[in-house]
Motif scaffolding. Structure first.
Motif, PDB file in Angstrom:
ATOM      1  N   VAL A   1       0.844  -1.196   0.000  1.00  0.00           N
ATOM      2  CA  VAL A   1       0.000   0.000   0.000  1.00  0.00           C
ATOM      3  C   VAL A   1       0.877   1.244   0.000  1.00  0.00           C
ATOM      4  N   ASP A   2       0.543   2.193  -0.876  1.00  0.00           N
ATOM      5  CA  ASP A   2       1.258   3.467  -0.900  1.00  0.00           C
ATOM      6  C   ASP A   2       0.497   4.542  -0.130  1.00  0.00           C
ATOM      7  N   TRP A   3      -0.791   4.664  -0.397  1.00  0.00           N
ATOM      8  CA  TRP A   3      -1.632   5.655   0.263  1.00  0.00           C
ATOM      9  C   TRP A   3      -2.882   4.971   0.806  1.00  0.00           C
ATOM     10  N   ILE A   4      -3.535   5.628   1.772  1.00  0.00           N
ATOM     11  CA  ILE A   4      -4.827   5.191   2.283  1.00  0.00           C
ATOM     12  C   ILE A   4      -5.867   6.246   1.914  1.00  0.00           C
ATOM     13  N   GLY A   5      -6.978   5.792   1.316  1.00  0.00           N
ATOM     14  CA  GLY A   5      -8.038   6.712   0.923  1.00  0.00           C
ATOM     15  C   GLY A   5      -9.249   6.567   1.821  1.00  0.00           C
ATOM     16  N   VAL A   6      -9.817   7.697   2.270  1.00  0.00           N
ATOM     17  CA  VAL A   6     -11.001   7.667   3.128  1.00  0.00           C
ATOM     18  C   VAL A   6     -12.060   8.622   2.592  1.00  0.00           C
ATOM     19  N   SER A   7     -13.314   8.264   2.817  1.00  0.00           N
ATOM     20  CA  SER A   7     -14.441   9.080   2.373  1.00  0.00           C
ATOM     21  C   SER A   7     -14.992   9.894   3.535  1.00  0.00           C
ATOM     22  N   CYS A   8     -15.220  11.181   3.307  1.00  0.00           N
ATOM     23  CA  CYS A   8     -15.783  12.066   4.329  1.00  0.00           C
ATOM     24  C   CYS A   8     -17.005  12.768   3.757  1.00  0.00           C
ATOM     25  N   LEU A   9     -18.092  12.019   3.620  1.00  0.00           N
ATOM     26  CA  LEU A   9     -19.333  12.561   3.085  1.00  0.00           C
ATOM     27  C   LEU A   9     -20.370  12.685   4.202  1.00  0.00           C
ATOM     28  N   ASN A  10     -20.967  13.846   4.289  1.00  0.00           N
ATOM     29  CA  ASN A  10     -22.031  14.091   5.248  1.00  0.00           C
ATOM     30  C   ASN A  10     -23.370  13.958   4.520  1.00  0.00           C
ATOM     31  N   TYR A  11     -24.056  12.846   4.766  1.00  0.00           N
ATOM     32  CA  TYR A  11     -25.308  12.595   4.058  1.00  0.00           C
ATOM     33  C   TYR A  11     -26.501  13.293   4.699  1.00  0.00           C
ATOM     34  N   GLY A  12     -26.412  13.618   5.977  1.00  0.00           N
ATOM     35  CA  GLY A  12     -27.494  14.309   6.637  1.00  0.00           C
ATOM     36  C   GLY A  12     -28.819  13.585   6.503  1.00  0.00           C
ATOM     37  N   ASP A  13     -29.877  14.338   6.135  1.00  0.00           N
ATOM     38  CA  ASP A  13     -31.212  13.740   6.068  1.00  0.00           C
ATOM     39  C   ASP A  13     -31.420  12.885   4.833  1.00  0.00           C
ATOM     40  N   ASN A  14     -30.363  12.698   4.017  1.00  0.00           N
ATOM     41  CA  ASN A  14     -30.459  11.799   2.871  1.00  0.00           C
ATOM     42  C   ASN A  14     -30.221  10.351   3.269  1.00  0.00           C
ATOM     43  N   LYS A  15     -29.876  10.131   4.519  1.00  0.00           N
ATOM     44  CA  LYS A  15     -29.685   8.772   5.020  1.00  0.00           C
ATOM     45  C   LYS A  15     -30.712   8.471   6.103  1.00  0.00           C
ATOM     46  N   ARG A  16     -30.988   7.201   6.288  1.00  0.00           N
ATOM     47  CA  ARG A  16     -32.045   6.808   7.209  1.00  0.00           C
ATOM     48  C   ARG A  16     -31.773   7.240   8.641  1.00  0.00           C
TER      49      ARG A  16
END
Length: 256
Positions: free
Chosen positions: A200-215
């Protein structure tokens, strides 16, 4: 932030690169990191895109070139490899491709044994075709094999890591030196899925705020989204890239 076409991704070098083992301007993949405090800003093409019109639109409206452009390639169709036309367009723009090499759900009976079949050599011809294409491309490429594998149902961590290591070693064995391998877990409970320091060279992470679009209707700050990844994955001492960054479209998105 998100509009109707693309989702911005921000690759942050900042102090995160202090965790890398880079000794000069480029790592073994030929990818040159920014200086401390610098940013790579990019955008994600939705599956099926055949051109960069959406990227051009974003660049025009932001006044900022996309340093990275990510797109998706499905392992389900081994008759085709990475889009050469998209890669060529990115080369012309001076943008670095970031390829999400997605694997089908193991619930799909046709791919139930995919990882073990990769290790057995069943897909070697496909791997060779893809590897040669990227070697021919010559320019730096970021590549993530089976992103989010840690949250797929019926996924076996050991089988995944063996498959990742096999693909990595296969490419290296063909002398492919322009790839930066980005491990992209979908949750913080993913340590068993880490392919290993060498792979592994890099680590990728997701930072999405779904708010009221998620249950769960939860609203998270950037710190609440990012810090758990940083705390859990920081000990791996790899530079980190934020692969997705933004908030769901609603009246509070701008405030976020």
């Amino acid at each position: 932030m998100q509009n109707g076409y693309v989702l911005f991704i921000i690759a942050i070098s900042l102090a995160f690169l202090s965790y890398s083992n880079l000794e000069d301007e480029k790592d073994g993949s030929g990818f040159a990191p920014k200086d401390f405090g610098g940013f790579y800003v990019g955008a994600n093409l939705f599956p099926g895109a055949t051109d960069l019109h959406e990227i051009n639109y974003i660049e025009k409206n932001t006044g900022r070139r996309a340093d990275l452009v990510s797109f998706h390639q499905s392992w389900a169709d081994t008759s085709t490899c990475f889009s050469e036309s998209l890669l060529d367009l990115m080369k012309q723009k001076g943008s670095i491709p970031f390829i999400y090499w997605n694997t089908p759900s193991l619930r799909d009976q046709a791919f139930k044994e995919l990882f073990s079949e990769i290790v057995s050599g069943k897909y070697d011809l496909y791997l060779k075709k893809c590897a040669i294409l990227l070697r021919k491309y010559k320019e730096p490429v970021l590549l993530s094999f089976s992103p989010g594998a840690d949250t797929m149902r019926n996924q076996n961590a050991q089988e995944f890591t063996k498959a990742w290591q096999y693909v990595y070693s296969f490419f290296n064995g063909l002398g492919i030196s322009n790839i930066t391998w980005v491990w992209c877990p979908a949750s913080t409970n993913c340590k068993a899925y880490y392919p290993g320091e060498k792979f592994v060279d890099w680590i990728g992470v997701s930072c999405l705020n779904y708010g009221d679009n998620k249950r769960d209707n939860d609203w998270f700050s950037f710190k609440q989204l990012y810090k758990p990844f940083r705390d859990k994955l920081g000990p791996f001492q790899k530079p980190m890239i934020i692969t997705e960054f933004g908030s769901a479209n609603n009246e509070d998105a701008a405030a976020w």
